[in-house]
Design an enzyme around this catalytic site. Structure first.
Site, PDB file in Angstrom:
ATOM      1  N   GLU A 184       5.030  -3.928  12.306  1.00 45.92           N
ATOM      2  CA  GLU A 184       4.027  -2.744  12.254  1.00 45.92           C
ATOM      3  C   GLU A 184       2.849  -3.331  11.389  1.00 45.92           C
ATOM      4  O   GLU A 184       2.956  -3.783   9.959  1.00 45.92           O
ATOM      5  CB  GLU A 184       4.547  -1.704  11.025  1.00 45.92           C
ATOM      6  CG  GLU A 184       5.754  -0.788  11.497  1.00 45.92           C
ATOM      7  CD  GLU A 184       5.435   0.123  12.615  1.00 45.92           C
ATOM      8  OE1 GLU A 184       4.194   0.524  12.667  1.00 45.92           O
ATOM      9  OE2 GLU A 184       6.094   0.731  13.513  1.00 45.92           O
TER      10      GLU A 184
ATOM     11  N   GLU B  50       8.789   3.052  14.215  1.00 49.01           N
ATOM     12  CA  GLU B  50       9.428   3.488  12.942  1.00 49.01           C
ATOM     13  C   GLU B  50       9.625   5.175  12.885  1.00 49.01           C
ATOM     14  O   GLU B  50       8.409   5.661  13.370  1.00 49.01           O
ATOM     15  CB  GLU B  50       9.130   2.780  11.729  1.00 49.01           C
ATOM     16  CG  GLU B  50       9.293   1.439  11.683  1.00 49.01           C
ATOM     17  CD  GLU B  50       9.007   0.702  10.211  1.00 49.01           C
ATOM     18  OE1 GLU B  50       7.844   1.249   9.532  1.00 49.01           O
ATOM     19  OE2 GLU B  50       9.812  -0.263   9.794  1.00 49.01           O
TER      20      GLU B  50
ATOM     21  N   ASN C 243       0.810  -1.197  -0.169  1.00 48.36           N
ATOM     22  CA  ASN C 243      -0.020   0.225   0.023  1.00 48.36           C
ATOM     23  C   ASN C 243       0.796   1.312  -0.049  1.00 48.36           C
ATOM     24  O   ASN C 243       0.437   2.487  -0.636  1.00 48.36           O
ATOM     25  CB  ASN C 243      -1.083  -0.025   1.197  1.00 48.36           C
ATOM     26  CG  ASN C 243      -0.366  -0.063   2.444  1.00 48.36           C
ATOM     27  OD1 ASN C 243       0.772  -0.666   2.588  1.00 48.36           O
ATOM     28  ND2 ASN C 243      -1.186   0.068   3.610  1.00 48.36           N
TER      29      ASN C 243
ATOM     30  N   CYS D 174      -3.009   1.646   6.717  1.00 48.45           N
ATOM     31  CA  CYS D 174      -3.168   1.154   8.013  1.00 48.45           C
ATOM     32  C   CYS D 174      -3.549   1.957   9.044  1.00 48.45           C
ATOM     33  O   CYS D 174      -4.150   1.775   9.781  1.00 48.45           O
ATOM     34  CB  CYS D 174      -1.741   0.590   8.579  1.00 48.45           C
ATOM     35  SG  CYS D 174      -0.499   1.859   8.263  1.00 48.45           S
TER      36      CYS D 174
HETATM   37  P1  NAD Z   1       0.410  -8.676   3.880  1.00 47.52           P
HETATM   38  O1  NAD Z   1       0.567  -9.181   5.354  1.00 47.52           O
HETATM   39  O2  NAD Z   1      -0.694  -9.666   3.261  1.00 47.52           O
HETATM   40  O3  NAD Z   1       1.605  -8.886   3.418  1.00 47.52           O
HETATM   41  C1  NAD Z   1       2.672  -7.946   3.631  1.00 47.52           C
HETATM   42  C2  NAD Z   1       4.137  -8.672   3.092  1.00 47.52           C
HETATM   43  O4  NAD Z   1       4.295 -10.031   3.852  1.00 47.52           O
HETATM   44  C3  NAD Z   1       4.291  -8.892   1.815  1.00 47.52           C
HETATM   45  O5  NAD Z   1       5.437  -8.573   1.479  1.00 47.52           O
HETATM   46  C4  NAD Z   1       3.727 -10.212   1.515  1.00 47.52           C
HETATM   47  O6  NAD Z   1       4.308 -10.853   0.365  1.00 47.52           O
HETATM   48  C5  NAD Z   1       4.375 -10.853   2.769  1.00 47.52           C
HETATM   49  N1  NAD Z   1       3.583 -12.140   3.194  1.00 47.52           N
HETATM   50  C6  NAD Z   1       2.483 -12.461   3.029  1.00 47.52           C
HETATM   51  N2  NAD Z   1       2.148 -13.716   3.383  1.00 47.52           N
HETATM   52  C7  NAD Z   1       3.190 -14.251   3.767  1.00 47.52           C
HETATM   53  C8  NAD Z   1       3.708 -15.611   4.620  1.00 47.52           C
HETATM   54  N3  NAD Z   1       2.533 -16.310   4.842  1.00 47.52           N
HETATM   55  N4  NAD Z   1       4.839 -15.412   5.012  1.00 47.52           N
HETATM   56  C9  NAD Z   1       5.584 -14.598   4.723  1.00 47.52           C
HETATM   57  N5  NAD Z   1       5.461 -13.434   4.120  1.00 47.52           N
HETATM   58  C10 NAD Z   1       4.240 -13.427   3.565  1.00 47.52           C
HETATM   59  O7  NAD Z   1      -0.143  -7.411   4.026  1.00 47.52           O
HETATM   60  P2  NAD Z   1      -0.321  -6.367   2.694  1.00 47.52           P
HETATM   61  O8  NAD Z   1      -1.639  -6.756   2.139  1.00 47.52           O
HETATM   62  O9  NAD Z   1       0.715  -6.204   1.782  1.00 47.52           O
HETATM   63  O10 NAD Z   1      -0.588  -4.860   3.319  1.00 47.52           O
HETATM   64  C11 NAD Z   1      -1.624  -4.535   3.851  1.00 47.52           C
HETATM   65  C12 NAD Z   1      -1.616  -4.511   5.440  1.00 47.52           C
HETATM   66  O11 NAD Z   1      -0.487  -3.989   5.940  1.00 47.52           O
HETATM   67  C13 NAD Z   1      -2.664  -4.008   6.155  1.00 47.52           C
HETATM   68  O12 NAD Z   1      -3.114  -4.921   7.229  1.00 47.52           O
HETATM   69  C14 NAD Z   1      -2.128  -2.807   6.763  1.00 47.52           C
HETATM   70  O13 NAD Z   1      -2.918  -2.331   7.875  1.00 47.52           O
HETATM   71  C15 NAD Z   1      -0.844  -3.222   6.904  1.00 47.52           C
HETATM   72  N6  NAD Z   1       0.077  -2.074   6.971  1.00 47.52           N
HETATM   73  C16 NAD Z   1       0.586  -1.475   8.384  1.00 47.52           C
HETATM   74  C17 NAD Z   1       1.443  -0.568   8.544  1.00 47.52           C
HETATM   75  C18 NAD Z   1       1.744  -0.241   9.569  1.00 47.52           C
HETATM   76  O14 NAD Z   1       2.807   0.863   9.706  1.00 47.52           O
HETATM   77  N7  NAD Z   1       1.315  -0.526  10.946  1.00 47.52           N
HETATM   78  C19 NAD Z   1       1.719   0.328   7.153  1.00 47.52           C
HETATM   79  C20 NAD Z   1       1.269  -0.167   6.200  1.00 47.52           C
HETATM   80  C21 NAD Z   1       0.210  -1.433   5.951  1.00 47.52           C
END
Ligand code: NAD
Length: 475
Positions: free
Chosen positions: A248, A456, A149, A282
């Site tokens: 995060e 962060e 995102n 997020c």
């Molecule tokens: P996601 O958890 O699906 O993926 C994040 C990363 O993890 C990606 O690089 C993905 O390829 C990897 N991944 C996915 N499944 C995995 C697994 N089983 N094992 C290892 N790695 C894996 O998240 P997303 O859909 O890419 O992003 C959206 C989410 O991120 C939302 O929940 C959002 O709130 C959160 N987010 C949090 C912050 C923060 O700073 N707190 C910032 C941005 C986004």
């Protein structure tokens, strides 16, 4: 446009030659084929980072800072090219993408400055027998995993402090948005980051690739941004080797408006908190709790502001809301809206997936949303504002805290003392008090409860990549 893996300062295809496709969510057209990293590639990246570590951590903090400063300048020079990539692979509106590049570059500038501020401590033991000397040292090879995102900012928010601290890194970007990450690797290489210090390994077999790296004893740190669900899985895996973790994770931000708030300021803040990146943040306001006296004016003005947004391909600079990242994301948003409506919510704007190409969902406002609607408890990740009215501010705090998440809360009131008192009671790592935007490279960004561990940005962001070493000494 670079589409290969970046390992040990060289661009290379995946070990097995496989690639994966990246699509433009506005046009549903193929944008690029990107090398699909294997376990072998990931371990080669870890090996490169491990080899580069002694020399990089031995460089003076000032030298590391100057390279980061150069990366900041290059990123600003390449602003439009990187923003274009972000729009094309992520779908966000042009102004959001340009804003993201500026925000991302700031992490390089901020940590260029922080590199020289990894200060230790010296004190006298209470017994008076010895001195307590505390030094900060780089934690070592760091594995960085980022979501789609904010494909630039989530990468620089980790790479900046890691490099400033003297760590070397392997970045595994989200598969929907690898191109921006690769463009950032290019910026860093051009800025003078030595081979092996930054490695980027896009991979669709993310679970296998990341597990293999976490099992490798050379990896000492995991910094993850993504969903709480995946965060939990990775925390469990990291536990096996007790790898240091910064997490995060997801959010479910409440946006509280009290009767005395400046309604125009609250709507303006709501538009930022809700609509930045089309709601795919997020930090996105997920639930609006509006006090009954101000609710009619707030809802009317919010509907008008949301209705004024032009929806379309983010490359058109007039567009205020682009598509969602993929069909699955759009269908989930539609499902949450339908669930709320079935339980009695009223649609004041939008609420229906349009026909045609692209994963678009229109700006949507729902009011009279009942507490049990899923839209209030799940991350929407779309341009939907569900509104709930309340009478007593204590109820608003109770409702706001009634979630396993605790990333950010927003609160609007003209009574600053009341606002600060309520801010203290909100279970959130961050509070936007009369502000719809909390993100700032100089501030500690992060969540309580199941929204994460660690911070962060700010000085804290640097400390996440450092170990404390205490030396008991007599002199
Ligand atoms: P996601 O958890 O699906 O993926 C994040 C990363 O993890 C990606 O690089 C993905 O390829 C990897 N991944 C996915 N499944 C995995 C697994 N089983 N094992 C290892 N790695 C894996 O998240 P997303 O859909 O890419 O992003 C959206 C989410 O991120 C939302 O929940 C959002 O709130 C959160 N987010 C949090 C912050 C923060 O700073 N707190 C910032 C941005 C986004």
């Amino acid at each position: 446009m670079k589409t290969n893996l970046f390992i040990d300062g060289t661009w290379r295809p995946a070990a097995d030659g496989r690639t994966f496709t990246v699509e433009d969510p506005a046009t549903e057209q193929l944008l690029a084929r990107v090398a699909d990293g294997t376990i072998e590639d990931a371990l080669a990246a870890v090996a490169a980072a491990d080899r580069a570590l002694p020399a990089w951590s031995a460089r003076s903090p000032r030298e590391r800072g100057e390279i980061l400063r150069r990366a900041f300048e290059l990123m600003i020079e390449r602003r439009d090219a990187i923003a274009r990539l972000i729009v094309q692979e992520n779908g966000k509106a042009w102004r959001d993408a340009v804003g993201e590049v500026a925000y991302s570059a700031e992490f390089f500038r901020w940590y260029a400055e922080e590199a020289a501020r990894a200060l230790g401590e010296v004190s006298t033991a209470p017994s008076g027998n010895n001195r307590i000397l505390v030094q900060l040292q780089p934690v070592g090879v760091s594995l960085l995993v980022t979501p789609w995102n904010f494909p630039a900012a989530m990468a620089t928010r980790k790479i900046g402090p890691a490099l400033a601290a003297g760590c070397t890194v392997v970045l595994k970007p989200a598969s929907a948005t690898p191109l921006t990450a690769v463009a950032i690797a290019e910026v860093l290489a051009d800025a003078g980051v030595p081979a092996g210090v930054v490695n980027v390994v896009p991979a669709t077999r993310s679970s296998a690739v990341i597990s293999a790296m976490l099992r490798d004893s050379r990896v000492r740190k995991l910094s993850f941004t993504g969903s709480t669900e995946v965060g939990r899985l990775l925390l469990a895996q990291a536990a096996e080797r007790v790898v240091s973790c910064s997490m995060e994770l997801g959010g479910n931000a409440p946006f509280i408006v009290l009767n005395d708030a400046d309604v125009d300021a609250a709507v303006q803040g709501a538009m930022i908190a809700k609509m930045r990146n089309g709601g795919q943040a997020c930090t996105a306001a997920n639930r609006f709790y509006v006090q009954r006296g101000i609710a009619p004016a707030f809802v009317t003005k919010l509907v008008a502001a949301m209705a004024a947004l032009k929806m379309g391909n983010g490359l058109d600079e007039e567009v205020g809301v682009g598509p969602l990242v993929n069909a699955e994301a759009r269908d989930k948003v539609q499902e949450l809206v339908e669930d709320a409506v079935a339980r009695g919510a009223r649609v004041r704007l939008g609420g229906k997936t349009p026909e045609g190409t692209g994963f678009f969902y229109p700006p949507t406002v729902l009011d009279g949303v009942p507490c049990e609607a899923r839209v209030l408890s799940e991350e929407i990740f779309g341009p939907v504002a569900p509104i709930v009215e309340f009478d007593d501010e204590n109820d608003a705090v109770r409702l706001a805290n009634d979630t396993e998440y605790g990333l950010v809360s927003y609160l609007y009131t003209k009574d600053l003392a009341l606002g600060l008192r309520l801010a203290e009671r909100l279970d959130a790592g961050m509070v936007g008090l009369n502000r719809g935007l909390v993100s700032d490279p100089a501030a500690p960004f992060g969540g309580m409860k199941q929204s994460g561990i660690g911070r962060e940005g700010g000085h804290d962001g640097l400390l996440e990549f450092m170990e404390k070493k205490y030396v008991a000494v007599e002199w």
